[in-house]
Design a protein around this motif. Structure first.
Motif, PDB file in Angstrom:
ATOM      1  N   THR A  25       0.837  -1.324  -0.112  1.00 10.28           N
ATOM      2  CA  THR A  25      -0.033  -0.033  -0.114  1.00 10.28           C
ATOM      3  C   THR A  25       0.861   1.241  -0.118  1.00 10.28           C
ATOM      4  OG1 THR A  25      -0.310  -0.044   2.342  1.00 10.28           O
ATOM      5  CG2 THR A  25      -1.848  -1.269   1.107  1.00 10.28           C
ATOM      6  N   CYS A  26       0.264   2.244  -0.327  1.00 16.58           N
ATOM      7  CA  CYS A  26       1.064   3.570  -0.475  1.00 16.58           C
ATOM      8  C   CYS A  26       1.350   3.896   0.959  1.00 16.58           C
ATOM      9  CB  CYS A  26       0.464   4.581  -1.290  1.00 16.58           C
ATOM     10  SG  CYS A  26       1.008   6.244  -1.284  1.00 16.58           S
ATOM     11  N   PRO A  27       2.802   4.445   1.065  1.00 19.39           N
ATOM     12  CA  PRO A  27       3.012   4.900   2.456  1.00 19.39           C
ATOM     13  C   PRO A  27       2.581   6.156   2.947  1.00 19.39           C
ATOM     14  CG  PRO A  27       5.016   5.189   1.068  1.00 19.39           C
ATOM     15  CD  PRO A  27       3.897   4.438   0.249  1.00 19.39           C
ATOM     16  N   ALA A  28       1.795   6.969   1.770  1.00 21.67           N
ATOM     17  CA  ALA A  28       1.288   8.389   2.276  1.00 21.67           C
ATOM     18  C   ALA A  28      -0.015   8.168   2.199  1.00 21.67           C
ATOM     19  CB  ALA A  28       1.692   9.240   0.815  1.00 21.67           C
ATOM     20  N   CYS A  29      -0.796   7.613   1.620  1.00 18.63           N
ATOM     21  CA  CYS A  29      -2.404   7.440   1.721  1.00 18.63           C
ATOM     22  C   CYS A  29      -2.788   6.050   2.042  1.00 18.63           C
ATOM     23  CB  CYS A  29      -2.974   8.119   0.250  1.00 18.63           C
ATOM     24  SG  CYS A  29      -2.673   7.032  -1.150  1.00 18.63           S
ATOM     25  N   GLY A  30      -2.062   4.946   1.804  1.00 17.05           N
ATOM     26  CA  GLY A  30      -2.662   3.724   2.204  1.00 17.05           C
ATOM     27  C   GLY A  30      -3.330   3.072   1.130  1.00 17.05           C
ATOM     28  N   THR A  31      -3.317   3.713  -0.095  1.00 22.41           N
ATOM     29  CA  THR A  31      -3.857   3.096  -1.351  1.00 22.41           C
ATOM     30  C   THR A  31      -3.250   1.647  -1.921  1.00 22.41           C
ATOM     31  OG1 THR A  31      -4.903   5.229  -1.998  1.00 22.41           O
ATOM     32  CG2 THR A  31      -4.764   3.535  -3.531  1.00 22.41           C
TER      33      THR A  31
END
Length: 292
Positions: free
Chosen positions: A104-110
């Protein structure tokens, strides 16, 4: 065998040193690209202290089997960019574990995606705050529309406060949006607003480059500007528009770039940004039309 390669690499590379990988972090770029970075024990290399080095992508980490805690041979690629070379397996800690790339994206969790034919892993969320910050920084830079005074600290604050959610929002900013401690008051805000207003007439290719379309650099942006003549025409282009009509973009664009442009504008939010720019008074200066 790998241990011997490491010894040879560090011995015979013209500029190389040994250092330790303290951590591996992941940066999110303006196109959603996730780039792993080795956080290193500080080491002097070719006259400068190096504490970080890009690991490029997930495939590179897997191929070199780079792990947190490893001692590595660090060298400067082209005598400029620090590059992690061979791992010293003889010094690998007994409790070492392979690095697991984030799902998942470390900035937004996507959930991240990997497009066919690409080694890169991307965050597909255009509203990801890390992407928004990087896109606005890129857009405002001298390489693009050149908005003097719109620096990283101001951009970070505007994105965090949700005043800026995309590049079109830059042209919605008012004096009160820019009031913040340390900005120098109304005079500073006035200068920034004037710079934003001037940027509305930047060259078309600078706006195209500033959109942060994957695989579209400055040279390709110039080609697209000559071929389409406006942001609106580019946003509504079909596949056949890239290879028919005036000479220009079609012959110099690869399939990957063409697909990237079409995919970018297949997203309704990206088309909406182009429409908003026009509604907010942005009038890019178009180049002379391509020869018939």
């Amino acid at each position: 065998e790998r241990a011997s390669r490491w010894a040879l690499a560090c011995k015979y590379a013209p500029e190389s040193v040994e250092t330790r990988v303290n951590a591996i972090t992941v940066q999110v770029g303006r196109t959603g690209l996730l780039t792993p970075v080795a956080e290193l024990a500080p080491v002097l290399l070719a006259g400068s202290t190096v504490t970080r080095a890009t690991l490029h992508n997930r495939a590179v980490i897997a191929r070199q089997d780079i792990r947190v805690g490893d001692f590595v041979c660090l060298e400067k690629a082209g005598e400029i960019i620090p590059a992690v070379g061979e791992v010293d397996l003889a010094k690998r800690p007994a409790d070492s574990r392979p690095y697991v790339f984030p799902a998942t994206c470390p900035a937004c969790g996507t959930t991240v995606v990997q497009l066919e034919g690409e080694a890169a892993v991307r965050c597909p969320n255009p509203a990801c705050p890390a992407q928004v910050r990087q896109r606005v920084r890129h857009f405002a830079s001298r390489s693009c529309v050149g908005i003097d005074g719109l620096g990283p600290a101001t951009i970070n604050a505007l994105v965090a406060s949700r005043r800026v959610k995309n590049i079109a929002d830059v042209y919605r900013l008012r004096r009160e949006d820019l009031a913040a401690p340390g900005r120098g008051g109304g005079k500073s805000a006035g200068h920034l607003l004037a710079a934003i207003e001037r940027s509305k007439r930047a060259e078309l290719w600078r706006f195209i480059y500033g959109l942060s379309i994957p695989h579209v650099g400055a040279t390709t942006a110039r080609t697209l500007a000559r071929r389409f003549g406006s942001l609106e025409a580019l946003a509504s282009a079909r596949r056949e528009d890239f290879v028919t009509g005036p000479r220009g973009a079609g012959r110099r664009l690869g399939e990957m770039t063409m697909n990237a442009v079409l995919a970018y504008f297949s997203v309704s939010e990206n088309r909406a940004v182009v429409a908003d720019l026009a509604a907010l008074g942005v009038r890019p200066v178009a180049p002379p039309p391509a020869d018939e």
